[in-house]
Design a protein around this motif. Structure first.
Motif, PDB file in Angstrom:
ATOM      1  N   ASP A 152       0.833  -1.205   0.000  1.00  0.00           N
ATOM      2  CA  ASP A 152       0.000   0.000   0.000  1.00  0.00           C
ATOM      3  C   ASP A 152       0.867   1.255   0.000  1.00  0.00           C
ATOM      4  OD1 ASP A 152       1.003   0.067   2.563  1.00  0.00           O
ATOM      5  OD2 ASP A 152      -0.945  -0.007   3.569  1.00  0.00           O
ATOM      6  N   GLY A 153       2.151   1.095  -0.255  1.00  0.00           N
ATOM      7  CA  GLY A 153       3.086   2.207  -0.242  1.00  0.00           C
ATOM      8  C   GLY A 153       3.952   2.218   0.995  1.00  0.00           C
ATOM      9  N   ASP A 154       3.425   1.716   2.101  1.00  0.00           N
ATOM     10  CA  ASP A 154       4.172   1.652   3.358  1.00  0.00           C
ATOM     11  C   ASP A 154       4.492   0.209   3.737  1.00  0.00           C
ATOM     12  OD1 ASP A 154       4.147   4.447   3.788  1.00  0.00           O
ATOM     13  OD2 ASP A 154       2.099   4.307   4.595  1.00  0.00           O
ATOM     14  N   ASP A 155       3.464  -0.602   3.814  1.00  0.00           N
ATOM     15  CA  ASP A 155       3.620  -1.993   4.227  1.00  0.00           C
ATOM     16  C   ASP A 155       3.628  -2.912   3.016  1.00  0.00           C
ATOM     17  OD1 ASP A 155       3.613  -1.381   6.978  1.00  0.00           O
ATOM     18  OD2 ASP A 155       1.413  -1.304   6.969  1.00  0.00           O
ATOM     19  N   VAL A 156       4.320  -4.044   3.166  1.00  0.00           N
ATOM     20  CA  VAL A 156       4.361  -5.071   2.128  1.00  0.00           C
ATOM     21  C   VAL A 156       3.835  -6.371   2.730  1.00  0.00           C
ATOM     22  CG1 VAL A 156       5.833  -6.401   0.581  1.00  0.00           C
ATOM     23  CG2 VAL A 156       6.346  -3.998   0.999  1.00  0.00           C
ATOM     24  N   LEU A 157       2.938  -7.019   2.021  1.00  0.00           N
ATOM     25  CA  LEU A 157       2.319  -8.259   2.484  1.00  0.00           C
ATOM     26  C   LEU A 157       2.534  -9.348   1.434  1.00  0.00           C
ATOM     27  CD1 LEU A 157       0.307  -9.705   4.469  1.00  0.00           C
ATOM     28  CD2 LEU A 157      -1.496  -8.905   2.944  1.00  0.00           C
ATOM     29  N   ALA A 158       2.946 -10.530   1.879  1.00  0.00           N
ATOM     30  CA  ALA A 158       3.045 -11.683   0.970  1.00  0.00           C
ATOM     31  C   ALA A 158       1.651 -12.292   0.861  1.00  0.00           C
ATOM     32  CB  ALA A 158       4.041 -12.698   1.495  1.00  0.00           C
ATOM     33  N   ALA A 159       0.999 -12.085  -0.285  1.00  0.00           N
ATOM     34  CA  ALA A 159      -0.377 -12.545  -0.480  1.00  0.00           C
ATOM     35  C   ALA A 159      -0.448 -14.022  -0.836  1.00  0.00           C
ATOM     36  CB  ALA A 159      -1.051 -11.722  -1.563  1.00  0.00           C
ATOM     37  N   ALA A 160       0.569 -14.525  -1.529  1.00  0.00           N
ATOM     38  CA  ALA A 160       0.588 -15.926  -1.943  1.00  0.00           C
ATOM     39  C   ALA A 160       2.027 -16.344  -2.185  1.00  0.00           C
ATOM     40  CB  ALA A 160      -0.237 -16.134  -3.207  1.00  0.00           C
ATOM     41  N   THR A 161       2.319 -17.603  -1.869  1.00  0.00           N
ATOM     42  CA  THR A 161       3.635 -18.168  -2.149  1.00  0.00           C
ATOM     43  C   THR A 161       3.438 -19.572  -2.697  1.00  0.00           C
ATOM     44  OG1 THR A 161       3.884 -19.097   0.073  1.00  0.00           O
ATOM     45  CG2 THR A 161       4.760 -16.878  -0.283  1.00  0.00           C
ATOM     46  N   GLY A 162       4.432 -20.070  -3.370  1.00  0.00           N
ATOM     47  CA  GLY A 162       4.338 -21.422  -3.897  1.00  0.00           C
ATOM     48  C   GLY A 162       5.467 -21.713  -4.859  1.00  0.00           C
ATOM     49  N   GLU A 163       5.258 -22.749  -5.638  1.00  0.00           N
ATOM     50  CA  GLU A 163       6.235 -23.150  -6.635  1.00  0.00           C
ATOM     51  C   GLU A 163       5.547 -23.282  -7.976  1.00  0.00           C
ATOM     52  OE1 GLU A 163       8.407 -26.638  -5.508  1.00  0.00           O
ATOM     53  OE2 GLU A 163       8.870 -25.838  -3.524  1.00  0.00           O
ATOM     54  N   VAL A 164       6.308 -23.008  -9.010  1.00  0.00           N
ATOM     55  CA  VAL A 164       5.794 -23.120 -10.370  1.00  0.00           C
ATOM     56  C   VAL A 164       6.929 -23.628 -11.255  1.00  0.00           C
ATOM     57  CG1 VAL A 164       6.325 -20.734 -10.996  1.00  0.00           C
ATOM     58  CG2 VAL A 164       4.481 -21.910 -12.173  1.00  0.00           C
ATOM     59  N   ARG A 165       6.578 -24.328 -12.297  1.00  0.00           N
ATOM     60  CA  ARG A 165       7.575 -24.822 -13.238  1.00  0.00           C
ATOM     61  C   ARG A 165       7.373 -24.124 -14.565  1.00  0.00           C
ATOM     62  NH1 ARG A 165       7.319 -28.954 -17.148  1.00  0.00           N
ATOM     63  NH2 ARG A 165       9.370 -29.632 -17.806  1.00  0.00           N
ATOM     64  N   ILE A 166       8.444 -23.553 -15.087  1.00  0.00           N
ATOM     65  CA  ILE A 166       8.408 -22.960 -16.421  1.00  0.00           C
ATOM     66  C   ILE A 166       8.995 -23.992 -17.375  1.00  0.00           C
ATOM     67  CG2 ILE A 166       9.316 -21.140 -17.909  1.00  0.00           C
ATOM     68  CD1 ILE A 166       9.259 -19.283 -15.503  1.00  0.00           C
TER      69      ILE A 166
END
Length: 147
Positions: free
Chosen positions: A47-61
């Protein structure tokens, strides 16, 4: 909103949009340079001040299929191992020795029961991967509220 992916390469994508709706988009000319392999990702919202990790995971390209040569084995790890286990089980029908020794060398075969358990485990893993491809992963809506 930013998507950060780390693996064989470093990939950062900034989302476009405002308010509640954001879109992650990369041009084909950009993705052509992405190195194939397994990546860990984190979707960050700020939001300009705080940073939140909304989602994490793994993906294969995956490598670009059109650049692959004839005869390439495109099966993933789970499919390769499952096929190898099933081939051993099929060949086991004609071999009834569990182990044998020639001079100072010996060979122990994996018991059939263990092979059947491994096959069941890899079949379950393959089924889970197929289910994951049918709707989970990118493309879903992730709701985040910054306080």
């Amino acid at each position: 909103m930013t998507l950060i992916m780390r693996g064989p390469g470093l990939i950062d994508l900034a989302a476009s949009g405002q308010d509640e709706n954001h879109l992650l988009h990369a041009l084909a000319s950009t993705t052509a340079n992405w190195k194939p392999g397994h990546y860990r990702y984190e979707l960050r919202v700020s939001d300009g001040d705080d940073v939140l990790a909304a989602a994490t995971g793994e993906v294969r390209i995956a490598p670009d299929l059109s650049s692959q040569t004839a005869g390439v084995d495109s099966r993933d790890h789970v499919r390769k191992v499952l096929d190898a286990i099933e081939a051993v089980i099929e060949n086991r029908a004609s071999i009834d020795q569990q182990s044998y020794q020639i001079n100072n060398r010996s060979l122990q075969r994996t018991p059939l029961g263990d092979l059947l358990k491994l096959r069941a485990r890899y079949r379950a893993e393959l089924s889970a991967k197929k289910a994951a491809r049918k709707g989970r992963g990118f493309g879903r809506t992730i709701k985040v509220r910054m306080s």
